[in-house]
Every structure is written in structure tokens, then in C-alpha cells.
Design an enzyme around this catalytic site. Structure first.
Site, PDB file in Angstrom:
ATOM      1  N   SER A 136       0.833  -1.190   0.000  1.00 49.86           N
ATOM      2  CA  SER A 136       0.000   0.000   0.000  1.00 49.86           C
ATOM      3  C   SER A 136       0.877   1.254   0.000  1.00 49.86           C
ATOM      4  O   SER A 136       2.005   1.255  -0.512  1.00 49.86           O
ATOM      5  CB  SER A 136      -0.941  -0.030   1.208  1.00 49.86           C
ATOM      6  N   TYR A 150      -3.778   8.001  -7.332  1.00 50.09           N
ATOM      7  CA  TYR A 150      -2.987   6.878  -6.821  1.00 50.09           C
ATOM      8  C   TYR A 150      -3.406   6.521  -5.399  1.00 50.09           C
ATOM      9  O   TYR A 150      -3.600   5.339  -5.068  1.00 50.09           O
ATOM     10  CB  TYR A 150      -1.505   7.242  -6.866  1.00 50.09           C
ATOM     11  N   LYS A 154      -4.915   2.975  -3.801  1.00 49.48           N
ATOM     12  CA  LYS A 154      -4.302   2.224  -2.706  1.00 49.48           C
ATOM     13  C   LYS A 154      -5.275   2.059  -1.541  1.00 49.48           C
ATOM     14  O   LYS A 154      -5.258   1.023  -0.854  1.00 49.48           O
ATOM     15  CB  LYS A 154      -3.013   2.917  -2.251  1.00 49.48           C
TER      16      LYS A 154
END
Length: 236
Positions: A136, A150, A154
Site C-alpha cells: 500500500s 494513486y 491504494k
């Protein structure tokens, strides 16, 4: 079933994925790994013990089947690591400029592929009392300019990983923020900047060992908070 432990690590040609492949190979595991760049994958895995390199994109259905088939040939899966990832467009864009195409690209790689691959290999993980490890980021829970797309992906990966744990009590599942590292992806996020002050990805490996060696409660962890195994000094 063979006594040799088997790991599948996506994105094994560079960065943290490469170091995980090297570490587990050195420990005598059989390691299946992939990357889109076949030349880089071959170069980085050449000569490593027990490493099976399969070129392909994690979002491709045929490639997913090839990975599953490779696992099944060995009859067990002790560790599945979702490491392959994409930043999306760079320089990192403000959310207001993100397109549907950007979203699809990032979501398919960072969330969709891990979700589907885990589902396909869930019986193998459960049969081997295996570990699911998703790489992560602090961007999953913090909010930084340019990192929204992004980071959201995650956060989605965290959710998928830990929902698998909730639905399967026998599964050891972890979403881990490895911290900043000196990797090609991190460099792409900071074009033109000197990132030599970031730690090498190999420095994270001793912390990650705690997960598959000690198997704490499923959850989200920071790698820096994971204790070092007693044998880490001899291996690192």
C-alpha cells in the site's frame, strides 16, 4: 504437496518486488514473479535460485491464468504479494484534471488485478495456510496534492485486502505501507529531483518478514512499525 514454500510476487523486475524475490529465493522458496518488461525481468532474476519469471501485464486475463497455472503446478501457495502498481499520469495531476481513461488505467492495475488474482488463488492460499500481502502507501490515508488518484487506488487495495480477511477468517491478510523508498516509481513521482536520501527497498524486507514468519492479526500496518525477526540480522 512439496515441502518447498511457494510465493507469487507481482512486479518483480525492480524496486521492492525485486528485493522480495531476491530475499525469498535466498531463503530457499520457489518464487513465481512477473513484470511487463520481459528483458528487465529476465535480467533481474537471472541466476536466482527457484525463480520462475513470467512476462505479462497483471491486468491481462490470459496472463492471470498463466500465473494461476504456475502456482497450481507446484500444488501450494504460501505467500501472494500484490506489488505491481502504477502511478498513473506523471507529473502527478490534480484530481480536477484526471480523466476516465486515467482512472481506468490506475484502478485496473492497482485494485482490479489484485482483487481478481486473489479470488482465483484464494483456495490455494487457504489450503496452504497462506499469507496475502498487498503493498500500500501512506497516500491511501493521507491527502497530498497530485496523489489523489494513486492514493484512492491504494485505499481501494487496502479495502479489498482486508475484506478478503473479513470474509475468510483462515486467511492472513495484510495491507502494508512500506514508506518512502528509492525506487523507479518514486523517482517518476518526483521527476528531476534527487531522491538518494530515501532508503533502499531492501531495508524494508526485514520488517516485512515479520508478517509471513509471525503472522500477526490481519490488518493495515506501516512497515517501520513491524518488529524485526530475531534472525533478520543474519539474513539482511
Amino acid at each position: 504437496m512439496s515441502d518447498t514454500k511457494v510465493a507469487l510476487i507481482t512486479g518483480g523486475s525492480s524496486g521492492l518486488g525485486r528485493e522480495l524475490v531476491r530475499a525469498l529465493s535466498g531463503d530457499g522458496w520457489h518464487v513465481i514473479t512477473d513484470a511487463r518488461n520481459g528483458d528487465a525481468l529476465a535480467r533481474e532474476t537471472r541466476g536466482l535460485y527457484g525463480v520462475e519469471a513470467i512476462t505479462g501485464d497483471v491486468t491481462d486475463a490470459d496472463h492471470k491464468e498463466a500465473l494461476v497455472a504456475a502456482v497450481r503446478r507446484h500444488g501450494r501457495l504460501d505467500l501472494l504479494v500484490h506489488n505491481a502498481s502504477t502511478l498513473g499520469p506523471t507529473p502527478l495531476p490534480a484530481l480536477a484534471t484526471v480523466t476516465v481513461a486515467d482512472l481506468k488505467d490506475v484502478w485496473r492495475t492497482n485494485v482490479g488485478a489484485p482483487l481478481v488474482l486473489t479470488g482465483a488463488l484464494l483456495p490455494d492460499l487457504l489450503a496452504s495456510d497462506g499469507v496475502l500481502l498487498s503493498i500500500s502507501s501512506d497516500a491511501a490515508i493521507e491527502h497530498y496534492e497530485g496523489w489523489g488518484l494513486y492514493g484512492a487506488s491504494k485505499a481501494g487495495l487496502d479495502h479489498v485486502t482486508l475484506t478478503y480477511a473479513a470474509e475468510n477468517p483462515g486467511l492472513h491478510a495484510y495491507a502494508v505501507d512500506p514508506g518512502d523508498m528509492r525506487t523507479p516509481m518514486h523517482q517518476a513521482a518526483f521527476p528531476g529531483e534527487d531522491i538518494s536520501d530515501r532508503p533502499e527497498p531492501a531495508s524494508v524486507i526485514p520488517h516485512l518478514r515479520h508478517l509471513w514468519e509471525q503472522r500477526p492479526e490481519s490488518g493495515r500496518y506501516r512497515a517501520a512499525d513491524l518488529p524485526l525477526p530475531e534472525t533478520a540480522g543474519a539474513r539482511s
